[in-house]
Design a protein around this motif. Structure first.
Motif, PDB file in Angstrom:
ATOM      1  N   SER A 131       0.953  -0.958  -0.008  1.00  0.00           N
ATOM      2  CA  SER A 131      -0.063   0.057  -0.170  1.00  0.00           C
ATOM      3  C   SER A 131       0.859   1.198   0.054  1.00  0.00           C
TER       4      SER A 131
ATOM      5  N   SER B 168      -1.962  -3.732  -5.685  1.00  0.00           N
ATOM      6  CA  SER B 168      -3.178  -3.452  -4.775  1.00  0.00           C
ATOM      7  C   SER B 168      -3.800  -4.757  -4.480  1.00  0.00           C
TER       8      SER B 168
ATOM      9  N   VAL C  83      -6.667  -1.036   3.150  1.00  0.00           N
ATOM     10  CA  VAL C  83      -6.515  -1.331   1.674  1.00  0.00           C
ATOM     11  C   VAL C  83      -7.922  -1.537   1.100  1.00  0.00           C
TER      12      VAL C  83
ATOM     13  N   LEU D 213      -7.226   1.644  -1.809  1.00  0.00           N
ATOM     14  CA  LEU D 213      -7.061   1.490  -3.075  1.00  0.00           C
ATOM     15  C   LEU D 213      -8.100   0.615  -3.689  1.00  0.00           C
TER      16      LEU D 213
END
Length: 606
Positions: free
Chosen positions: A402, A417, A444, A448
């Motif tokens: 990340s 990702s 995450v 993302l």
């Protein structure tokens, strides 16, 4: 094998009169042996509290451990299940050595599962009485009571079992007796079996060298019995809070009660409990005031690492109990982790365990220097390979990817990702009670992927698992802010800083406070926090992006363009067109567009 000097036990496990001989089953006739069995108890430490916190999850983890580990191992070593006791099992073995082998492998496999369940196992070779499918007799009671005197993950034996394994080099024991067992009224010799994997014929690789800690009973210096309850409650709350940290082994409170009202010799207590660190404390009432003092001790060197003192009015003692616990964790834990990092850095690379590699990686990641950052991934890989059951390195590997994207160092942001999400999920599957893993996965999914609903579900789970996790609060703050829940976001970010005021990642705490204040429209406060974050570490490019848009929001485009110049020096390939696809800023697309528009005003190239 180390031998104790205490009296041998009778067939029930009790102390024999002076001059009585050993009671090993080799010396008994076949007819007498017919009524002798190795009685084994195994139970889950802290089961009631875990059921109260997460009834369904705890039940599933326990039944899974029982069906997939305990019962198959009983079959493997010819053991017989007598009954399940709700949070444990009662079993028997015809051969005491088979019971010892079962207990060793059981503890090893239970540790590998890392599901937040710690077992205590006790063994007694004794005569038994049968009542249908149940077992009765004094020896069964001895085995049951003996569990209370062993640490989580440990195995405790009576003298009769010790006699059966004497001379077998595979096993090593240390004396922990004589013990006075609850409701049995006499002293019993007992031995702790080494279960760390080094003494097995087929050593289990990858046993994590996590730092271990015990919280000793706080001493009530005033003598008021009401204050005893307060001191015990504070210790219990500290133990529960510490147990939520998945990179820390915490001894149960029941295992330290034997040291109540005794002078503490840190080195001796550390050896008996098998821990590196102790928290000790005192409580004193003086008129209408109460003083709590606590110290963190390194048992290996007998050194005090940190201390705290808290004074408050007696009438407030219960209302401030949570505050005392939080203060203890804030002031004592960081020093322990700092000592562990120093210890890891003093070791030769070839001697690093999975945990040591994990610590080394965190130091390198936090620098945000490109070469050091790349080396951190190597150490995380080593930690994962060395101990596949340790979930925290997987969670940090997810954060590594990340950060790699956020810093503009990724050559394939889409693939990175996906890798970040997969690693965080692996960490959760290994240990579903790892707050770091849930918080990382939530971050995450939000940062993302723009999957804010899934993100907040895991972030909330992380904060529930460990309310004192600064990382869980910190990562929650920016997702809450991205969802428009700005007041909650500011509260979470402020709590994260309060929980870890001396954090190795202090720059990120300051930057995240800047982000949530910017989103809340508190531009002056955002400017202050972002500037402090950059002063701590000017390699974190997120800080420059948010600082630039904050300066635009304040009408200072000239300063914003200067900030953009510093951003482009750190991340020369940064482009708004790429940024739109790799960073999911807000749940509301209008807010995301406004952020990008302000970056454009600050001079960021399209």
């Amino acid at each position: 094998m180390m031998r104790g000097t205490t009296a041998r036990l009778s067939e029930s496990g009790g102390a024999l009169p002076p001059g009585a001989g050993p009671v090993g089953h080799k010396e008994r006739g076949d007819q007498e042996n017919a009524n002798h069995l190795c009685v084994a108890f195994a139970d889950v430490v802290g089961f009631s509290a875990m059921m109260h916190e997460d009834e369904q999850g705890t039940f599933q983890r326990w039944t899974g451990l029982r069906e997939k580990v305990i019962l198959p191992l009983l079959e493997k070593f010819d053991g017989k299940l007598v009954k399940s006791t709700g949070d444990g099992i009662l079993a028997t073995f015809d051969d005491a050595v088979a019971g010892v082998k079962w207990s060793l492998e059981l503890q090893s496999q239970a540790r590998k599962r890392r599901q937040g369940l710690s077992l205590r196992v006790s063994l007694n070779y004794c005569s038994v009485l049968r009542d249908g499918n149940d077992l009765l007799g004094d020896g069964v009671n001895v085995a049951a009571r003996l569990q209370e005197h062993i640490s989580p993950g440990g195995v405790i034996l009576t003298q009769s079992v010790q006699d059966e394994i004497e001379g077998l080099a595979t096993y090593e024991t240390t004396s922990v007796g004589p013990l006075k067992l609850r409701k049995l009224g006499k002293l019993f010799s007992a031995f702790q079996l080494k279960t760390d994997g080094r003494h097995l014929q087929d050593p289990t690789p990858g046993v994590t060298d996590l730092p271990s800690l015990a919280v000793m009973p706080f001493v009530n210096l005033g003598g008021n019995q009401e204050d005893d309850y307060l001191a015990a409650g504070i210790v219990e709350d500290i133990v529960v809070s510490l147990s939520s940290h998945r990179d820390l082994t915490v001894i149960s409170r029941s295992s330290t009660l034997a040291f109540a009202r005794q002078p503490i010799n840190p080195k001796e207590v550390g050896e008996v409990l098998g821990v590196r660190y102790l928290i000790t404390g005192t409580l004193r009432r003086s008129n209408d005031r109460i003083r709590i003092s606590a110290q963190l001790l390194d048992t290996a060197i007998g050194k005090q690492l940190a201390s705290l003192r808290r004074d408050f009015k007696a009438r407030d003692m219960f209302s401030v109990q949570d505050e005392i616990v939080e203060t203890a964790l804030v002031l004592l834990l960081p020093e322990m982790h700092s000592e562990e990092r120093r210890r890891a850095l003093r070791k030769w690379p070839s001697s690093w365990s999975g945990y040591d590699n994990y610590l080394k990686a965190l130091d390198l990641i936090g620098s945000l220097k490109p070469k050091s950052f790349e080396l951190a991934r190597t150490h995380l890989n080593r930690a994962i390979d060395t101990d596949p059951g340790f979930s925290s390195p997987l969670a940090w590997a997810a954060r590594w990817y990340s950060l790699r994207i956020g810093q503009g160092w990724s050559k394939d942001p889409r693939q990175d990702s996906s890798t970040a999400a997969d690693l965080a999920l692996q960490a959760i599957r290994i240990d579903e009670n790892n707050a770091l893993a849930h918080a990382t996965y939530g971050h995450v999914r939000s940062y993302l992927f723009g999957d804010f609903d899934t993100a907040i579900e895991h972030l909330d789970r992380a904060r529930k698992i460990n309310p004192n996790s600064s990382t869980a609060s910190l990562l929650s703050s920016v997702t809450l802010s991205s969802m428009g829940r700005c007041d909650e976001a500011v509260t979470a970010a402020e709590r994260a800083l309060r929980l870890s005021p001396f954090d190795q990642w202090l720059f990120m705490h300051y930057v995240f406070l800047g982000i949530v204040h910017y989103d809340a429209g508190n531009y002056e406060q955002a400017l202050s926090w972002l500037s402090r974050g950059i002063a701590e570490n000017d390699r974190y490019t997120t800080a420059f992006r948010v600082l630039a848009v904050t300066q635009v929001a304040l009408g200072d485009e000239l300063e914003a363009r200067r900030t953009t110049q510093r951003l482009m020096q750190r991340e020369p390939n940064f482009r708004l067109s790429d940024y739109k696809h790799t960073h999911k800023l807000y749940q509301d697309p209008h807010r995301a567009e406004q952020f990008r528009m302000r970056l454009r005003q600050a001079g960021v190239p399209d």
